[in-house]
Scaffold this motif. Structure first.
Motif, PDB file in Angstrom:
ATOM      1  N   PRO A  35     -13.805 -15.886  -5.244  1.00  0.00           N
ATOM      2  CA  PRO A  35     -12.578 -15.561  -5.986  1.00  0.00           C
ATOM      3  C   PRO A  35     -11.748 -14.531  -5.207  1.00  0.00           C
ATOM      4  CG  PRO A  35     -14.536 -15.361  -7.379  1.00  0.00           C
ATOM      5  CD  PRO A  35     -15.030 -15.554  -5.991  1.00  0.00           C
ATOM      6  N   ALA A  36     -10.437 -14.632  -5.306  1.00  0.00           N
ATOM      7  CA  ALA A  36      -9.575 -13.634  -4.663  1.00  0.00           C
ATOM      8  C   ALA A  36      -9.854 -12.270  -5.296  1.00  0.00           C
ATOM      9  CB  ALA A  36      -8.119 -14.014  -4.846  1.00  0.00           C
ATOM     10  N   PRO A  37      -9.916 -11.208  -4.496  1.00  0.00           N
ATOM     11  CA  PRO A  37     -10.170  -9.885  -5.075  1.00  0.00           C
ATOM     12  C   PRO A  37      -8.975  -9.435  -5.915  1.00  0.00           C
ATOM     13  CG  PRO A  37      -9.544  -9.676  -2.771  1.00  0.00           C
ATOM     14  CD  PRO A  37      -9.682 -11.147  -3.038  1.00  0.00           C
ATOM     15  N   PRO A  38      -9.224  -8.514  -6.848  1.00  0.00           N
ATOM     16  CA  PRO A  38      -8.142  -8.126  -7.764  1.00  0.00           C
ATOM     17  C   PRO A  38      -6.849  -7.723  -7.039  1.00  0.00           C
ATOM     18  CG  PRO A  38     -10.242  -7.211  -8.479  1.00  0.00           C
ATOM     19  CD  PRO A  38     -10.516  -7.887  -7.170  1.00  0.00           C
ATOM     20  N   TYR A  39      -6.947  -7.039  -5.900  1.00  0.00           N
ATOM     21  CA  TYR A  39      -5.697  -6.529  -5.317  1.00  0.00           C
ATOM     22  C   TYR A  39      -4.896  -7.614  -4.601  1.00  0.00           C
ATOM     23  CZ  TYR A  39      -7.062  -6.159  -0.364  1.00  0.00           C
ATOM     24  OH  TYR A  39      -7.404  -6.416   0.928  1.00  0.00           O
ATOM     25  N   TYR A  40      -5.510  -8.767  -4.285  1.00  0.00           N
ATOM     26  CA  TYR A  40      -4.739  -9.864  -3.683  1.00  0.00           C
ATOM     27  C   TYR A  40      -3.623 -10.320  -4.628  1.00  0.00           C
ATOM     28  CZ  TYR A  40      -7.528 -11.099   0.467  1.00  0.00           C
ATOM     29  OH  TYR A  40      -8.132 -11.127   1.690  1.00  0.00           O
ATOM     30  N   HIS A  41      -3.881 -10.191  -5.923  1.00  0.00           N
ATOM     31  CA  HIS A  41      -2.897 -10.698  -6.881  1.00  0.00           C
ATOM     32  C   HIS A  41      -1.620  -9.866  -6.891  1.00  0.00           C
ATOM     33  CE1 HIS A  41      -5.695 -13.739  -8.171  1.00  0.00           C
ATOM     34  NE2 HIS A  41      -6.625 -12.812  -8.338  1.00  0.00           N
ATOM     35  N   ARG A  42      -1.686  -8.692  -6.266  1.00  0.00           N
ATOM     36  CA  ARG A  42      -0.447  -7.919  -6.091  1.00  0.00           C
ATOM     37  C   ARG A  42       0.439  -8.562  -5.024  1.00  0.00           C
ATOM     38  NH1 ARG A  42      -0.546  -2.384  -7.845  1.00  0.00           N
ATOM     39  NH2 ARG A  42      -2.614  -1.581  -8.345  1.00  0.00           N
ATOM     40  N   ILE A  43      -0.199  -9.360  -4.155  1.00  0.00           N
ATOM     41  CA  ILE A  43       0.536  -9.950  -3.038  1.00  0.00           C
ATOM     42  C   ILE A  43       0.995 -11.371  -3.377  1.00  0.00           C
ATOM     43  CG2 ILE A  43       0.430 -10.497  -0.565  1.00  0.00           C
ATOM     44  CD1 ILE A  43      -1.947  -8.425  -0.463  1.00  0.00           C
ATOM     45  N   ARG A  44       0.047 -12.185  -3.854  1.00  0.00           N
ATOM     46  CA  ARG A  44       0.415 -13.536  -4.306  1.00  0.00           C
ATOM     47  C   ARG A  44      -0.671 -14.029  -5.260  1.00  0.00           C
ATOM     48  NH1 ARG A  44       2.217 -16.666  -0.800  1.00  0.00           N
ATOM     49  NH2 ARG A  44       2.330 -15.455   1.097  1.00  0.00           N
ATOM     50  N   PRO A  45      -0.304 -14.894  -6.190  1.00  0.00           N
ATOM     51  CA  PRO A  45      -1.324 -15.407  -7.120  1.00  0.00           C
ATOM     52  C   PRO A  45      -2.194 -16.464  -6.433  1.00  0.00           C
ATOM     53  CG  PRO A  45       0.842 -16.325  -7.632  1.00  0.00           C
ATOM     54  CD  PRO A  45       1.049 -15.390  -6.492  1.00  0.00           C
ATOM     55  N   ALA A 103     -14.177  -3.765  -8.453  1.00  0.00           N
ATOM     56  CA  ALA A 103     -12.961  -4.006  -9.254  1.00  0.00           C
ATOM     57  C   ALA A 103     -11.677  -3.796  -8.448  1.00  0.00           C
ATOM     58  CB  ALA A 103     -12.960  -3.070 -10.466  1.00  0.00           C
ATOM     59  N   THR A 104     -11.808  -3.564  -7.132  1.00  0.00           N
ATOM     60  CA  THR A 104     -10.596  -3.305  -6.328  1.00  0.00           C
ATOM     61  C   THR A 104     -10.551  -4.239  -5.116  1.00  0.00           C
ATOM     62  OG1 THR A 104     -11.804  -1.453  -5.285  1.00  0.00           O
ATOM     63  CG2 THR A 104     -10.251  -0.926  -7.067  1.00  0.00           C
ATOM     64  N   LEU A 105     -11.185  -3.810  -4.007  1.00  0.00           N
ATOM     65  CA  LEU A 105     -11.099  -4.597  -2.772  1.00  0.00           C
ATOM     66  C   LEU A 105     -12.133  -5.716  -2.705  1.00  0.00           C
ATOM     67  CD1 LEU A 105     -10.790  -1.695  -0.143  1.00  0.00           C
ATOM     68  CD2 LEU A 105      -8.968  -2.795  -1.441  1.00  0.00           C
ATOM     69  N   GLY A 106     -13.196  -5.586  -3.514  1.00  0.00           N
ATOM     70  CA  GLY A 106     -14.330  -6.512  -3.385  1.00  0.00           C
ATOM     71  C   GLY A 106     -14.136  -7.752  -4.217  1.00  0.00           C
ATOM     72  N   GLU A 163       3.841  -0.927  -1.904  1.00  0.00           N
ATOM     73  CA  GLU A 163       3.365   0.163  -2.759  1.00  0.00           C
ATOM     74  C   GLU A 163       2.095  -0.254  -3.507  1.00  0.00           C
ATOM     75  OE1 GLU A 163       4.343   3.162  -2.770  1.00  0.00           O
ATOM     76  OE2 GLU A 163       3.258   3.917  -4.525  1.00  0.00           O
ATOM     77  N   GLY A 164       2.055  -1.526  -3.949  1.00  0.00           N
ATOM     78  CA  GLY A 164       0.879  -2.008  -4.663  1.00  0.00           C
ATOM     79  C   GLY A 164      -0.368  -1.972  -3.777  1.00  0.00           C
ATOM     80  N   ILE A 165      -0.215  -2.385  -2.523  1.00  0.00           N
ATOM     81  CA  ILE A 165      -1.359  -2.360  -1.592  1.00  0.00           C
ATOM     82  C   ILE A 165      -1.793  -0.920  -1.360  1.00  0.00           C
ATOM     83  CG2 ILE A 165      -2.038  -2.787   0.810  1.00  0.00           C
ATOM     84  CD1 ILE A 165      -0.325  -5.317   0.726  1.00  0.00           C
ATOM     85  N   TYR A 166      -0.813  -0.043  -1.191  1.00  0.00           N
ATOM     86  CA  TYR A 166      -1.148   1.369  -0.974  1.00  0.00           C
ATOM     87  C   TYR A 166      -1.925   1.938  -2.168  1.00  0.00           C
ATOM     88  CZ  TYR A 166      -0.481   6.407  -0.714  1.00  0.00           C
ATOM     89  OH  TYR A 166      -0.700   7.763  -0.710  1.00  0.00           O
ATOM     90  N   GLN A 167      -1.445   1.645  -3.369  1.00  0.00           N
ATOM     91  CA  GLN A 167      -2.121   2.182  -4.563  1.00  0.00           C
ATOM     92  C   GLN A 167      -3.537   1.612  -4.686  1.00  0.00           C
ATOM     93  OE1 GLN A 167      -1.122   4.695  -6.117  1.00  0.00           O
ATOM     94  NE2 GLN A 167       1.035   4.793  -5.524  1.00  0.00           N
ATOM     95  N   SER A 168      -3.699   0.321  -4.350  1.00  0.00           N
ATOM     96  CA  SER A 168      -5.034  -0.284  -4.388  1.00  0.00           C
ATOM     97  C   SER A 168      -5.957   0.392  -3.389  1.00  0.00           C
ATOM     98  CB  SER A 168      -4.966  -1.773  -4.038  1.00  0.00           C
ATOM     99  OG  SER A 168      -4.204  -2.462  -4.975  1.00  0.00           O
ATOM    100  N   LEU A 169      -5.390   0.680  -2.211  1.00  0.00           N
ATOM    101  CA  LEU A 169      -6.190   1.293  -1.153  1.00  0.00           C
ATOM    102  C   LEU A 169      -6.618   2.710  -1.546  1.00  0.00           C
ATOM    103  CD1 LEU A 169      -6.807  -0.165   1.488  1.00  0.00           C
ATOM    104  CD2 LEU A 169      -5.080   1.240   2.606  1.00  0.00           C
ATOM    105  N   VAL A 170      -5.669   3.473  -2.089  1.00  0.00           N
ATOM    106  CA  VAL A 170      -5.994   4.848  -2.486  1.00  0.00           C
ATOM    107  C   VAL A 170      -7.073   4.837  -3.563  1.00  0.00           C
ATOM    108  CG1 VAL A 170      -5.075   6.892  -3.656  1.00  0.00           C
ATOM    109  CG2 VAL A 170      -3.777   5.834  -1.795  1.00  0.00           C
ATOM    110  N   LYS A 171      -6.930   3.910  -4.501  1.00  0.00           N
ATOM    111  CA  LYS A 171      -7.940   3.818  -5.563  1.00  0.00           C
ATOM    112  C   LYS A 171      -9.307   3.492  -4.956  1.00  0.00           C
ATOM    113  CE  LYS A 171      -8.642   1.662 -10.040  1.00  0.00           C
ATOM    114  NZ  LYS A 171      -8.440   0.471 -10.828  1.00  0.00           N
ATOM    115  N   ALA A 172      -9.318   2.524  -4.038  1.00  0.00           N
ATOM    116  CA  ALA A 172     -10.586   2.120  -3.417  1.00  0.00           C
ATOM    117  C   ALA A 172     -11.163   3.247  -2.556  1.00  0.00           C
ATOM    118  CB  ALA A 172     -10.366   0.876  -2.565  1.00  0.00           C
ATOM    119  N   PHE A 173     -10.310   3.936  -1.824  1.00  0.00           N
ATOM    120  CA  PHE A 173     -10.834   4.982  -0.943  1.00  0.00           C
ATOM    121  C   PHE A 173     -11.309   6.195  -1.748  1.00  0.00           C
ATOM    122  CE2 PHE A 173      -8.432   3.429   3.091  1.00  0.00           C
ATOM    123  CZ  PHE A 173      -9.221   2.292   3.085  1.00  0.00           C
ATOM    124  N   ASN A 174     -10.774   6.360  -2.940  1.00  0.00           N
ATOM    125  CA  ASN A 174     -11.343   7.382  -3.827  1.00  0.00           C
ATOM    126  C   ASN A 174     -12.720   6.940  -4.335  1.00  0.00           C
ATOM    127  OD1 ASN A 174      -9.691   9.829  -4.177  1.00  0.00           O
ATOM    128  ND2 ASN A 174      -8.082   8.357  -4.630  1.00  0.00           N
TER     129      ASN A 174
END
Ligand code: FES
Ligand SMILES: [Fe+2]
Length: 349
Positions: free
Chosen positions: A196-206, A164-167, A280-291
Motif C-alpha cells: 500500500p502507498a504510505p500515508p504521506y504519498y497521498h499528499r502528492i497524488r492519490p 503511520a508516516t513514511l512506512g 509543504e506537505g512533504i516537509y511536514q510529513s518529514l518533520v513528523k517522521a524525524f521527530n
C-alpha cells in the motif's frame, strides 16, 4: 571518534544572516560563521584576547568585532585592529576553518587545512536544482551522531517507527537491501514490491492500488545520505512521472559534541509534480517522521546510558550500519596514523 579531514555541514546558507553572526559548535569546537567577500568565513568562536565568544560581537563588513574590548578580525582570523593600540602583534589571531558552500549547504573542514579538498563535497544536487522542489529542515539531537547514522543505514525501522508516516507496511522490514561499497561509504538499495502507498504519498497524488517502492541511497562520510526513492503503480513496469512518486532526499549529520548532533535535511519532489502545498506537505510529513526517529533514538540512548554494560545483539538487518561503522573506524585510524595530525587546539593559529 570523529573523522577530522572531512567537510561537515555547519548551516544551510539561509541560516547565515546577511549582517550578523551565526554561532554553532562542530565536533565540540565553537565556531562563528558569517558572510564575507561574496562567500563565507568560519572562525574559532573565542577571542584570542580574553576568550569571550566572538559571536557576541558584531559583523563589520568582511570582518568581525569582538563585543568585549573591540578587537577586530578579518575573514582569515587575523586581528586587524586593537582599539587604543597602534600595533597588532602577529599572534593576535584566531583559528580560521576552511569553508565552502555548495547546493545551499555551508561546510567547514575540521582537519588539516592543507588537505581541504572541495572535490570531496557531496553532490546534494536536489537542494537547489530547478527540476526539484523542497523546504529545507534542521533538527538538533541530544544523542551521539553514530546512533543516527545507524538509524539511516537500516530502513527496516520505517515499518515500525514510521508505521503511520513514511512506512505504512511491514514489507519494508521484510525486504532485504543490497549493500555495495562506494568511495567513502556504502550504497544501500531496497526494493519493496506491491505494498500500500504510505500515508504521506497521498499528499502528492492519490493511489487507489498497491505500489512498488524503492529506496536507493549513498551514505558517505561523515554521515550524509543522498537518496532517490519513490513509488509506482505495482502493475506498471517502469515509473512514469505522470502516475508515480519520484523523490530525492539529501540529509546530513554533523556532530555538535560527542553527545549531540545537528541534522540538516530535505526531501524534494519533482518541480512539475506538485505545488507549494505539496512541498509543504512533504516537509511536514518529514518533520513528523524525524521527530519519531528522534524520540526513539533519544530513548535508546537513555536506555544505553542506564545500562552501559549491556551488550547489543547483532542481527542481519544491522549489516549496513556495522559495515559503515567499520569503514569510519578505519578512516579515523588511518588519519590518526598521519604525521602532524591537527588537534582541536592547533592548526592555522
Ligand atoms: S575578549 Fe575580545 S577584545 Fe577582549
Ligand atoms: Fe527514520
Amino acid at each position: 571518534m570523529f573523522l577530522r579531514n572531512c567537510w561537515y555541514v555547519i548551516a544551510w546558507e539561509h541560516e547565515v544572516p546577511a549582517d550578523a553572526l551565526l554561532a554553532r559548535t562542530v565536533l565540540g569546537e565553537p565556531i562563528v560563521v558569517f558572510r564575507a567577500a561574496g562567500g563565507y568565513a568560519a572562525l574559532e568562536d573565542r577571542c584570542c584576547h580574553r576568550l569571550a565568544p566572538l559571536s557576541l560581537g558584531r559583523k563589520e563588513g568582511d570582518s568581525v568585532r569582538c563585543g568585549y574590548h573591540g578587537l577586530r578580525f578579518d575573514a582569515a582570523g587575523r586581528c586587524v585592529e586593537i582599539p587604543g593600540s597602534d600595533r597588532v602583534p602577529p599572534q593576535a589571531r584566531v583559528r580560521a576553518y576552511p569553508v565552502a558552500a555548495k547546493h545551499k549547504w555551508v561546510f567547514v573542514w575540521m582537519g588539516d587545512p592543507a588537505q581541504a579538498d572541495e572535490r570531496l563535497l557531496p553532490d546534494a544536487y536536489s537542494n537547489d536544482h530547478p527540476d526539484w522542489r523542497n523546504r529545507p529542515g534542521y533538527l538538533r539531537y541530544e544523542t551521539p551522531y553514530l546512533l543516527i547514522c545507524d538509524n539511516l543505514l537500516d530502513f527496516s525501522h520505517l515499518s515500525y517507527v514510521h508505521a503511520a508516516t513514511l512506512g505504512g507496511s511491514t514489507a519494508i522490514a521484510q525486504a532485504r537491501p543490497t549493500i555495495d561499497p562506494i568511495d567513502r561509504g556504502l550504497r544501500v538499495s531496497r526494493r519493496v514490491p506491491d505494498v500500500p502507498a504510505p500515508p504521506y504519498y497521498h499528499r502528492i497524488r492519490p493511489f487507489a492500488a498497491n505500489v512498488d517502492r524503492w529506496f536507493v541511497y549513498d551514505f558517505v562520510f561523515p554521515g550524509t545520505l543522498l537518496m532517490s526513492s519513490g513509488g509506482k503503480p505495482a502493475e506498471q513496469a517502469e515509473p512514469d512521472p505522470a502516475n508515480s512518486v519520484l523523490l530525492h532526499s539529501c540529509q546530513t549529520l554533523t556532530p555538535e559534541t560527542e553527545t549531540s548532533t545537528h541534522y540538516f535535511f530535505q526531501q524534494s519532489h519533482r518541480a512539475d509534480a506538485g505545488d507549494e502545498a505539496v512541498t509543504e506537505g512533504i516537509y511536514q510529513s518529514l518533520v513528523k517522521a524525524f521527530n519519531e526517529d528522534r524520540d526513539m533514538i533519544s530513548a535508546q540512548y537513555r536506555s544505553i546510558g542506564a545500562s552501559p554494560a549491556a551488550a547489543m545483539l547483532p542481527l542481519a538487518m544491522d549489516s549496513a550500519l556495522v559495515r559503515y561503522r567499520r569503514l569510519l573506524e578505519e578512516a579515523v585510524a588511518r588519519e590518526r596514523a598521519l604525521p602532524a595530525q591537527p588537534g582541536p587546539a592547533s592548526a592555522a593559529r
